[in-house]
Design a protein around this motif. Structure first.
Motif, PDB file in Angstrom:
ATOM      1  N   ASP A  46      27.825  39.904  37.444  1.00 25.31           N
ATOM      2  CA  ASP A  46      26.890  40.240  36.459  1.00 25.31           C
ATOM      3  C   ASP A  46      27.814  40.279  35.150  1.00 25.31           C
ATOM      4  O   ASP A  46      27.357  39.730  34.201  1.00 25.31           O
ATOM      5  N   GLU A  47      28.764  41.128  34.865  1.00 23.68           N
ATOM      6  CA  GLU A  47      29.488  40.940  33.833  1.00 23.68           C
ATOM      7  C   GLU A  47      30.804  40.508  33.825  1.00 23.68           C
ATOM      8  O   GLU A  47      31.946  41.045  34.315  1.00 23.68           O
ATOM      9  N   VAL A  48      30.985  39.272  33.655  1.00 21.32           N
ATOM     10  CA  VAL A  48      32.180  38.483  33.918  1.00 21.32           C
ATOM     11  C   VAL A  48      32.767  38.146  32.387  1.00 21.32           C
ATOM     12  O   VAL A  48      31.947  38.040  31.527  1.00 21.32           O
ATOM     13  N   TYR A  49      33.898  38.001  32.338  1.00 21.55           N
ATOM     14  CA  TYR A  49      34.549  37.438  31.127  1.00 21.55           C
ATOM     15  C   TYR A  49      34.393  36.074  30.985  1.00 21.55           C
ATOM     16  O   TYR A  49      34.746  35.395  31.624  1.00 21.55           O
ATOM     17  N   LEU A  50      33.576  35.638  29.870  1.00 24.53           N
ATOM     18  CA  LEU A  50      32.954  34.362  29.602  1.00 24.53           C
ATOM     19  C   LEU A  50      33.517  33.908  28.064  1.00 24.53           C
ATOM     20  O   LEU A  50      33.587  34.940  27.303  1.00 24.53           O
ATOM     21  N   GLU A  51      34.175  32.867  28.103  1.00 23.44           N
ATOM     22  CA  GLU A  51      34.521  32.354  26.859  1.00 23.44           C
ATOM     23  C   GLU A  51      34.334  30.888  26.675  1.00 23.44           C
ATOM     24  O   GLU A  51      34.438  29.969  27.437  1.00 23.44           O
ATOM     25  N   GLN A  52      33.618  30.560  25.614  1.00 23.78           N
ATOM     26  CA  GLN A  52      33.310  28.972  25.076  1.00 23.78           C
ATOM     27  C   GLN A  52      34.435  28.445  24.648  1.00 23.78           C
ATOM     28  O   GLN A  52      35.177  28.939  23.733  1.00 23.78           O
ATOM     29  N   PHE A  53      34.705  27.257  24.850  1.00 18.70           N
ATOM     30  CA  PHE A  53      36.089  26.677  24.436  1.00 18.70           C
ATOM     31  C   PHE A  53      36.079  25.183  23.874  1.00 18.70           C
ATOM     32  O   PHE A  53      36.696  24.940  22.928  1.00 18.70           O
ATOM     33  N   TYR A  54      34.847  24.520  24.384  1.00 18.60           N
ATOM     34  CA  TYR A  54      34.860  23.293  23.642  1.00 18.60           C
ATOM     35  C   TYR A  54      33.368  22.626  23.837  1.00 18.60           C
ATOM     36  O   TYR A  54      32.960  22.836  24.855  1.00 18.60           O
ATOM     37  N   THR A  55      33.041  21.657  23.083  1.00 17.33           N
ATOM     38  CA  THR A  55      31.633  21.318  23.338  1.00 17.33           C
ATOM     39  C   THR A  55      32.061  19.680  23.421  1.00 17.33           C
ATOM     40  O   THR A  55      32.451  18.914  22.474  1.00 17.33           O
ATOM     41  N   PHE A  56      31.549  18.862  24.603  1.00 17.51           N
ATOM     42  CA  PHE A  56      31.762  17.522  24.780  1.00 17.51           C
ATOM     43  C   PHE A  56      30.672  16.530  24.355  1.00 17.51           C
ATOM     44  O   PHE A  56      29.442  16.882  25.042  1.00 17.51           O
ATOM     45  N   GLY A  57      30.637  15.668  23.521  1.00 12.51           N
ATOM     46  CA  GLY A  57      29.793  14.976  23.289  1.00 12.51           C
ATOM     47  C   GLY A  57      29.914  13.487  23.034  1.00 12.51           C
ATOM     48  O   GLY A  57      29.420  12.839  22.261  1.00 12.51           O
ATOM     49  N   SER A  58      31.143  12.926  23.916  1.00 16.75           N
ATOM     50  CA  SER A  58      31.419  11.348  23.716  1.00 16.75           C
ATOM     51  C   SER A  58      30.297  10.797  24.342  1.00 16.75           C
ATOM     52  O   SER A  58      29.623  11.025  25.121  1.00 16.75           O
ATOM     53  N   MET A  59      30.211   9.367  24.137  1.00 21.89           N
ATOM     54  CA  MET A  59      29.384   8.421  24.759  1.00 21.89           C
ATOM     55  C   MET A  59      29.565   8.199  26.078  1.00 21.89           C
ATOM     56  O   MET A  59      28.913   7.868  26.920  1.00 21.89           O
ATOM     57  N   GLU A  60      31.098   8.338  26.206  1.00 26.16           N
ATOM     58  CA  GLU A  60      31.671   7.993  27.518  1.00 26.16           C
ATOM     59  C   GLU A  60      30.941   8.688  28.934  1.00 26.16           C
ATOM     60  O   GLU A  60      30.731   8.336  29.907  1.00 26.16           O
ATOM     61  N   SER A  72      19.474  32.208  24.925  1.00 25.02           N
ATOM     62  CA  SER A  72      20.585  31.751  24.022  1.00 25.02           C
ATOM     63  C   SER A  72      21.591  30.980  24.853  1.00 25.02           C
ATOM     64  O   SER A  72      21.289  31.066  26.130  1.00 25.02           O
ATOM     65  N   LEU A  73      22.432  30.313  24.269  1.00 25.32           N
ATOM     66  CA  LEU A  73      23.448  29.246  24.968  1.00 25.32           C
ATOM     67  C   LEU A  73      24.263  30.540  25.752  1.00 25.32           C
ATOM     68  O   LEU A  73      24.299  29.929  27.114  1.00 25.32           O
ATOM     69  N   ASP A  74      24.705  31.598  25.528  1.00 30.77           N
ATOM     70  CA  ASP A  74      25.429  32.660  26.240  1.00 30.77           C
ATOM     71  C   ASP A  74      24.792  33.016  27.402  1.00 30.77           C
ATOM     72  O   ASP A  74      25.333  33.081  28.549  1.00 30.77           O
ATOM     73  N   ASN A  75      23.714  33.226  26.998  1.00 33.26           N
ATOM     74  CA  ASN A  75      22.746  33.736  28.279  1.00 33.26           C
ATOM     75  C   ASN A  75      22.547  32.946  29.521  1.00 33.26           C
ATOM     76  O   ASN A  75      22.527  33.123  30.671  1.00 33.26           O
ATOM     77  N   ALA A  76      22.239  31.722  29.080  1.00 32.94           N
ATOM     78  CA  ALA A  76      21.895  30.444  29.961  1.00 32.94           C
ATOM     79  C   ALA A  76      23.479  30.304  30.952  1.00 32.94           C
ATOM     80  O   ALA A  76      23.208  30.371  32.059  1.00 32.94           O
ATOM     81  N   VAL A  77      24.545  30.522  30.224  1.00 32.83           N
ATOM     82  CA  VAL A  77      25.783  30.355  31.188  1.00 32.83           C
ATOM     83  C   VAL A  77      25.809  31.534  31.998  1.00 32.83           C
ATOM     84  O   VAL A  77      26.179  31.335  33.331  1.00 32.83           O
ATOM     85  N   GLN A  78      25.569  32.746  31.537  1.00 28.92           N
ATOM     86  CA  GLN A  78      25.803  33.708  32.239  1.00 28.92           C
ATOM     87  C   GLN A  78      24.807  34.078  33.462  1.00 28.92           C
ATOM     88  O   GLN A  78      25.170  34.358  34.350  1.00 28.92           O
ATOM     89  N   ARG A  79      23.577  33.303  33.179  1.00 31.52           N
ATOM     90  CA  ARG A  79      22.488  33.497  34.263  1.00 31.52           C
ATOM     91  C   ARG A  79      23.004  32.486  35.342  1.00 31.52           C
ATOM     92  O   ARG A  79      23.110  32.907  36.712  1.00 31.52           O
ATOM     93  N   GLY A  80      23.499  31.265  34.839  1.00 32.96           N
ATOM     94  CA  GLY A  80      24.115  30.356  36.138  1.00 32.96           C
ATOM     95  C   GLY A  80      24.997  30.938  36.909  1.00 32.96           C
ATOM     96  O   GLY A  80      25.192  30.806  37.915  1.00 32.96           O
ATOM     97  N   LEU A  81      25.933  31.712  36.212  1.00 31.82           N
ATOM     98  CA  LEU A  81      27.088  32.187  36.948  1.00 31.82           C
ATOM     99  C   LEU A  81      26.582  33.426  37.689  1.00 31.82           C
ATOM    100  O   LEU A  81      27.045  33.238  38.972  1.00 31.82           O
ATOM    101  N   ARG A  82      25.662  34.240  37.473  1.00 31.91           N
ATOM    102  CA  ARG A  82      25.157  35.167  38.366  1.00 31.91           C
ATOM    103  C   ARG A  82      24.479  34.686  39.591  1.00 31.91           C
ATOM    104  O   ARG A  82      24.768  35.102  40.623  1.00 31.91           O
ATOM    105  N   GLU A  83      24.065  33.685  39.294  1.00 23.86           N
ATOM    106  CA  GLU A  83      23.134  32.890  40.479  1.00 23.86           C
ATOM    107  C   GLU A  83      24.290  32.287  41.419  1.00 23.86           C
ATOM    108  O   GLU A  83      24.050  32.489  42.580  1.00 23.86           O
TER     109      GLU A  83
END
Lengths: 232, 232
Positions: B68-82, B52-63
């Motif tokens: 292991d259990e950090v406060y995580l919050e999604q805030f925006y998705t960036f999709g411009s061409m620039e 899952s998207l959340d797990n992917a981020v959590q895993r990267g942070l753990r590495e």
DNA sequence: TACTATTGTCTCACTGCGAAACAATAAATC
DNA sequence: GATTTATTGTTTCGCAGTGAGACAATAGTA
């Protein structure tokens, strides 16, 4: 039927839009219906390989509502594994037949959620290629939607409620001229609670964002209210 | 070098994480540095096809942080061409050499932004395969970052500031026991402004979220402050 | 002409917050 | 050991904003 070519779009990435409209009393959203299955879904789409994410959503909205400059806000991106259910998309596509090149539609998608606020009266919604009808449904009485779309609507509503005061969201939900009561009903519909009339009036007027017009709205058997518009 | 296999990850989708820590006075974030280029970037990564998207981020942070259990919050998705600049990724990969199968790394990516709040003292950051160092940098004095990463940090800070009161964000930035002054400094670092001491104390205490401990912290040449912890 | 429903405004009490003051006290200084 | 210094915990005062209710004004109805 001209299904989208896989090479035109970014794979695995979709958007879903929650289009809010206000019809005098109730807050409503646009839903697509797939008659063959009886399923309801949010209007969504894919991101062209040369489109920014924002543009892709804007374009999808224009095709379905005819509106060009709508208030659009991204609120969350959905990427859980639970939302991966290829059989749903296959069932929807079934009546049209699908070929090898359509396989990409049945892969896992991460979906970016946007909501829009539009003037209910200016819109004649048009269904897209896959759905055979589109219509307005009260947010308080939504049917069951496919995948996690009910959850997506809840997230959108939450975002809308908590940002109601920061931005002048209601600008987009009302016609040019409106009464104080109209505005209050928008707030009440969004917040899902009743507000004190006198205090609401006092607060809104103190914000100094409204222009009062001397033309009075009449029709009811009582004192005629002022008409207002938003200052530009 | 074991570059990621293209078939393991969803193409065109990435995440970037803004990891906030608090070091007594200043709010800082984690940055990776690619020495060969002198470039700085946010710690980011890709989404496994079964993650899952959340797990992917959590895993990267753990590495990178060991936490292991950090406060995580999604805030925006960036999709411009620039943000599509293949030459940047190519330059970063250059020292390692890249093969045909690495081509997917140079394609356009849509990136989901997350921020994390962690206890500065518990962490010994580790660089990943591509970067040769990782470190803490004050949010007020960030170097220039690749692509739109400076913009991403700004968006994260904004989100953090506007949601400071709703959630007990500071829980994650402080050790178990802390003084009222410590807490005030966290708020001031996040908001970027000074707060009145007496009023801050009154407000926080009225929230009824702190437990006061009779063990006093001592060491300064003045009245010893109470120690507090967050109620569970 | 009187009545009804709704509107625009006002009042009063309460809360929350900024700013300032005061008393308490742990360590440093004399 | 008495005094000074720096910081802390608490209180006070004034002001702005808000919830709840009351009152006068008025377009249409009886």
């Amino acid at each position: 039927m001209p299904n989208p070519e896989p090479s035109d779009f970014l794979p695995h990435i979709a958007y879903d839009s929650v289009v809010f409209g206000f019809s005098g009393e109730k807050l409503k959203i646009l839903l697509m219906e797939y008659h063959k299955t009886g399923w309801f879904a949010l209007p969504g789409g894919f991101v062209g390989i040369n489109d920014s994410l924002d543009n892709a959503v804007q374009r999808g909205l224009r095709e379905r509502t005819g509106l060009d400059e709508v208030y659009l806000e991204q609120f969350y991106t959905f990427g859980s594994m639970e939302r991966f259910k290829p059989e749903v998309m296959m069932k929807i596509m079934e009546p049209f037949g699908y070929e090898d090149k359509d396989q990409w539609l049945f892969k896992r998608f991460i979906s970016v959620g946007y909501y829009a606020l539009i003037n209910y009266e200016e819109v004649e919604p048009k269904p897209d290629k896959l759905s055979d009808s589109i219509g307005w449904y009260e947010v308080d009485h939504l049917p069951e939607l496919i995948l996690d779309h009910n959850f997506i609507v809840q997230k959108a509503l939450n975002h809308l409620r908590t940002h109601l005061d920061q931005k002048l969201l209601s600008v987009n939900l009302l016609p040019e001229l409106f009464t104080m009561k109209d505005l209050q009903q928008v707030y009440e519909a969004i917040l899902g609670e009743e507000l004190n009339r006198a205090n609401f009036q006092r607060k809104i007027l103190s914000l100094d964002i409204l222009e009062r017009h001397e033309k009075l709205f009449s029709g009811g058997s009582h004192k005629a209210p002022f008409l207002y518009s938003f200052k530009k």
